[in-house]
Design a protein around this motif. Structure first.
Motif: not given
Length: 243
Positions: A33-61
């Motif tokens: 999760t993150c509160k504001n940095s959606k683009s950075e969170l999605l980059r982290t998600k992509a990096e996690i998935e590139s390692m073979g792990s499924p990832c759910l990303a959520y933007v919220g407080d």
């Protein structure tokens, strides 16, 4: 692929991202999760998935209970229960106490402490039913000894440390471990406001003669998640013998 799910709050960058990548290395299903940095969170998600792990990303407080309820609903639909919760979401604030108005105070307490309550309140019932679970709270040495001009931040982290010890006692009979890592000066964007001279001065205060690395916090988090079930209710300093 690991069948367990880990939730890491505040994982778009810095310590949270390093923790997420450490669990991805072990093949966990990961929610971030993150509160504001959606683009950075999605980059982290992509990096996690590139390692073979499924990832759910959520933007919220995470300081908002309705947002956390929505997050857990999504996690349940996607992965099932959360087996490991890492409460990392938080913000810092430096300023005189007399200039800390109620809005700033409430924002810091909500982000750093209420968020921990919210996430624990959602995940603990499933852990109790399963008689298994790990909760790891990313805290600060200032929650142990306090810092001048960081009263609100210190109070929020002190509250987190007490929360950790109290909840561990309550959940230990259900084989759930709750621990905290009291970080010292870690080299992340949270400290980017420091000038080169300030960093050098700070480094001179630390017996280890350097700032900590986000990856070192991530490794200790992994050890707590994977390790000794008798280690419970502890606030572990990771500060290079600074405090």
């Amino acid at each position: 692929m690991n069948s367990k799910t880990v939730l890491i709050t505040g994982a778009s960058r810095g310590i949270g991202k390093a923790i997420a990548l450490r669990f991805a290395k072990e093949g966990f299903r990961i929610a971030i999760t993150c509160k504001n940095s959606k683009s950075e969170l999605l980059r982290t998600k992509a990096e996690i998935e590139s390692m073979g792990s499924p990832c759910l990303a959520y933007v919220g407080d995470m300081g908002s209970y309705p947002a956390v309820k929505e997050l857990f609903s999504l996690i349940t639909k996607t992965f099932g229960s959360v087996h490991i919760l890492v409460n990392n979401a938080g913000i810092s604030h430096i300023g005189l106490f007399t200039e800390t108005d109620p809005t700033v105070w409430n924002t810091i307490i909500n982000s750093n402490l209420t968020s921990v309550y919210n996430c624990c309140h959602q995940t603990v019932p499933d852990m109790v039913r399963a008689k298994s679970g790990k909760i790891i709270n990313i805290s600060s040495v200032w929650g142990v000894c306090g810092a001048s001009c960081e009263v609100a931040y210190s109070a929020s982290k002190g509250g987190m440390n007490a929360f950790t010890k109290a909840l561990a006692k309550e959940l230990a009979p259900s084989n759930i471990q709750v621990n905290a890592i009291a970080c010292g000066a870690i080299d992340t964007s949270m400290n980017s406001f420091l000038s080169k001279a300030d960093k050098e001065s700070l480094t001179e205060e630390i017996p280890a003669n350097r700032l900590g690395k986000a990856e070192e916090v991530a490794e200790l988090t992994w050890q707590l998640a994977a390790g000794n079930d008798y280690l419970n209710g502890q606030v572990i300093a990771l500060d290079g013998a600074w405090i």
